[in-house]
Design a protein around this motif. Sequence first.
Motif, PDB file in Angstrom:
ATOM      1  N   ASP A 168      53.536  78.453  32.986  1.00 43.69           N
ATOM      2  CA  ASP A 168      54.976  78.478  32.762  1.00 43.69           C
ATOM      3  C   ASP A 168      55.230  77.906  31.370  1.00 43.69           C
ATOM      4  O   ASP A 168      55.565  76.737  31.195  1.00 43.69           O
ATOM      5  CB  ASP A 168      55.685  77.644  33.832  1.00 43.69           C
ATOM      6  N   SER A 170      57.627  78.484  29.188  1.00 41.82           N
ATOM      7  CA  SER A 170      59.005  78.152  28.829  1.00 41.82           C
ATOM      8  C   SER A 170      59.405  76.757  29.300  1.00 41.82           C
ATOM      9  O   SER A 170      60.237  76.102  28.669  1.00 41.82           O
ATOM     10  CB  SER A 170      59.968  79.192  29.419  1.00 41.82           C
ATOM     11  N   ARG A 171      58.818  76.282  30.379  1.00 40.59           N
ATOM     12  CA  ARG A 171      59.168  74.974  30.939  1.00 40.59           C
ATOM     13  C   ARG A 171      58.893  73.846  29.943  1.00 40.59           C
ATOM     14  O   ARG A 171      59.603  72.829  29.935  1.00 40.59           O
ATOM     15  CB  ARG A 171      58.381  74.748  32.231  1.00 40.59           C
ATOM     16  N   ASP A 185      50.353  72.641  34.333  1.00 42.40           N
ATOM     17  CA  ASP A 185      51.097  73.569  35.178  1.00 42.40           C
ATOM     18  C   ASP A 185      50.128  74.475  35.936  1.00 42.40           C
ATOM     19  O   ASP A 185      50.288  74.708  37.140  1.00 42.40           O
ATOM     20  CB  ASP A 185      52.041  74.406  34.315  1.00 42.40           C
TER      21      ASP A 185
END
Length: 332
Positions: A168, A170-171, A185
């Motif tokens: 992920d 964008s997190r 992640d």
Amino acid sequence: MSLNTKLAIALPTYNRAITIDFFLKTYIPVVKDHNIGIYISNNASTDNTLEVIEKWKSVYPYIFCSGFDETVHVDINVENALKLSPAEYTWLIGDGYEIPQQSLEYLLNVLPDGSDKYDFVIANLVGRIKDIDEKIYRDQNQVLEDLAWMITCLGCTVYHKSVIPLGDYSRYRATEFGHVGFVFDILSKLDFKLLWSPNITIVTLKTPERKPGWGQYFLSNIFEKWPSFISLLPDSYGASSKAIAMRAFLQKSKLLGWRNMLTIRSQGFLNKEIYRRYEGIVSEVAPGFLKSYMLFLTYMPEGLCAFVLKRVEWIRRKNFQIRKAFNPDLRI
């Protein structure tokens, strides 16, 4: 011999033409025997980075470059560099680090063949971890506690191609630690197999210019953004493991070393007001002498700090050159 499909090197860069020139001059003799590809993500550099890359492409055919029309956040450039590589394993590395020949050979020898694989391989930084023998990790919290501070180094992680699409991204963008967030992640989602190998070590690349570092963002990155980043990690990581990782980065990375503090003061990014802002957390994570040293620096003129730093750098580089002359295999 054709392009190596087992291992590639991914390199994000921005406005570092002199460094890239030295980087490729250093790396090509190391990787050419194995035809290892070097994939460069250029973050819309405004200097002559592209000219330097083209020069070295005429020397070594397995240099590939892609990038952006406009400058993006460093976390996005790192992500792009990682995704450029088609190899089974990709070693993501910053342009301020060097992979010694023996480390490269060791990695190539330990990477498994066939259906067996490591999701990640974590390398050592200048041999800083001496108390953990080579081992395979399968527990995400143990990785966080033992290795998170090492993984912050943009050069200590080798990725298997199967994990690259799964993170992920964008997190963790704009956290300054996107490459670390991606790893943890993934570990929270997989029944993973991670190899820690202290025998695979990277070293600082003795570039013609000293790496500028985080500059004005140095203290905010380590005292604000790092704790904030840790809080973003998935809930599957225990609170105690997060706390250990948060403190370990500040205590073990040597970012709070005397030279770094001298550099920050010489650049004008440490003064009495900034010292008071971070005084509490410094007291929590650092020995008392560091707190006193930081306070002392706020009373030293910036120009004097810059002068001292230049003399120290000159002495260190001359010392390295002399030692290198007597021991060509020296790496520090």
